[in-house]
Design a protein around this motif. Structure first.
Motif, PDB file in Angstrom:
ATOM      1  N   SER A  31       0.809  -1.217   0.000  1.00  0.00           N
ATOM      2  CA  SER A  31       0.000   0.000   0.000  1.00  0.00           C
ATOM      3  C   SER A  31       0.839   1.262   0.000  1.00  0.00           C
ATOM      4  O   SER A  31       0.424   2.283  -0.513  1.00  0.00           O
ATOM      5  CB  SER A  31      -0.935   0.003   1.216  1.00  0.00           C
ATOM      6  N   ASN A  78      -8.306   4.695   4.255  1.00  0.00           N
ATOM      7  CA  ASN A  78      -7.862   4.218   2.941  1.00  0.00           C
ATOM      8  C   ASN A  78      -6.386   3.854   2.916  1.00  0.00           C
ATOM      9  O   ASN A  78      -5.892   3.341   1.922  1.00  0.00           O
ATOM     10  CB  ASN A  78      -8.139   5.278   1.877  1.00  0.00           C
ATOM     11  N   ASP A 217      -4.987   3.768  -4.834  1.00  0.00           N
ATOM     12  CA  ASP A 217      -4.380   4.481  -3.706  1.00  0.00           C
ATOM     13  C   ASP A 217      -3.444   5.582  -4.206  1.00  0.00           C
ATOM     14  O   ASP A 217      -3.124   5.665  -5.387  1.00  0.00           O
ATOM     15  CB  ASP A 217      -3.649   3.519  -2.763  1.00  0.00           C
TER      16      ASP A 217
END
Length: 319
Positions: A31, A78, A217
């Motif tokens: 991420s 997120n 992202d």
């Protein structure tokens, strides 16, 4: 020497190289890949301690009974909205301005706020509406279409700009300069809608349409610019300022001081429509502003220019 053994180091090296190339190509290896954010986070900011707050009994009583009985509530994020949200690899740890605000709010409300990372903004909003999460502290962009299913308790004012390669090779000064360019955005975010409308406008005016690249992202979007697969990343100024700083001179901001398709842009915490949490958060955030905690958090993470004098409910307009 065994021939197979002799080739194992070479095979491992080739596999590692292929994996690295795949990460560069897809922007999908973790991420917050180091290539996207420039490496280590600002450890000095994370180590700065904020004073512990006392529980406010009146605010605690305002919480829904379910949360009071559990002694905790769950905030979804997120995972990649620095300097507000910087999620750990375990999916449940969080640092950043939002994490500090959550700690302060939890102390004030007398409950623990757990953090869960979801796979993108649409998943977060759907999960809140369905009751899987109690809230998203955010800050999440507040727009009229999102207010149909959720309420926003706004605690940040934002601006939307571009992150481009150093020197701004495509000379992007505003949204109007993006026709024919490759623009990265976060999937499901407000900037995605604005850039897609700009693509239609370009085509209508006889120019080449914007080639919109939607990523789940922020790090993936930044990586697209740094690797040359996108000409710019269109997003909120606070996180882009963070990414530019971490990129060590390879990126810069563009289109600052322009509306870029947005007027007053407010961001805040998201709760289910008409949830009692809405009014609790308004009062709690107001208290954090009055006692100086909010200002200290915003200063610590370099977002003082985004601070509000007081929180508000559903302040956002059309995207």
């Amino acid at each position: 020497m065994n021939t197979a053994s002799a080739h194992r180091p070479l095979t491992r090296a080739l596999l590692a190289g292929a994996t690295a190339l795949a990460c560069l190509t897809l922007g999908a290896c973790g991420s917050n890949p180091p290539q996207a954010d420039g490496g280590k986070k600002d450890s000095s900011a994370k180590e700065s301690k904020l004073p512990e707050l006392r529980k406010d009994p009146e605010l605690h009583k305002m919480l829904p009974e379910k949360i009071r009985d559990a002694g905790k509530m769950t905030s979804v994020n997120n995972g990649s909205f620095p300097p507000y949200e910087i999620a750990g690899s375990d999916g449940r740890s969080l640092t950043g301005a939002s994490a500090d605000m959550a700690t302060a709010l939890g102390q004030l409300l007398g409950v623990k706020i757990d953090h869960v990372t979801a796979d993108g903004l649409p998943s977060s909003l759907t999960g809140i509406k369905a009751g899987r999460y109690d809230l998203a502290l955010g800050p999440v962009g507040d727009f009229k279409d999102r207010q149909k299913s959720n309420d926003f308790v706004d605690w940040v004012r934002e601006y939307v700009v571009f992150a481009v390669k150093k020197g701004n090779p495509e000379k992007i000064e505003s949204l109007g300069d993006t026709c024919g360019l490759r623009i990265a955005v976060m999937a499901g975010g407000s900037a995605e809608g604005v850039i897609k409308e700009q693509a239609r406008r370009c085509k209508k005016d006889g120019e080449k349409a914007v080639r919109v690249q939607s990523y789940k992202d922020q790090p993936g979007s930044v990586l697209a610019v740094r690797s040359g697969r996108a000409d710019a990343f269109f997003s909120s100024q606070a996180p882009l300022t963070y990414f530019v700083k971490e990129a060590k001179g390879t990126l810069e901001l563009a289109g600052t001081g322009e509306s870029n398709g947005f007027d007053d842009l407010y961001q805040g915490a998201v709760v289910p429509k008409d949830s009692p949490l809405r009014d609790v958060l308004v009062k709690a955030l107001k208290k954090l502003i009055d006692n100086g905690t909010y200002g200290a958090v915003m200063k610590k993470w370099g977002t003082s220019d985004n601070a509000l004098k007081e929180p508000g409910v559903n302040l956002g307009g059309e995207a």
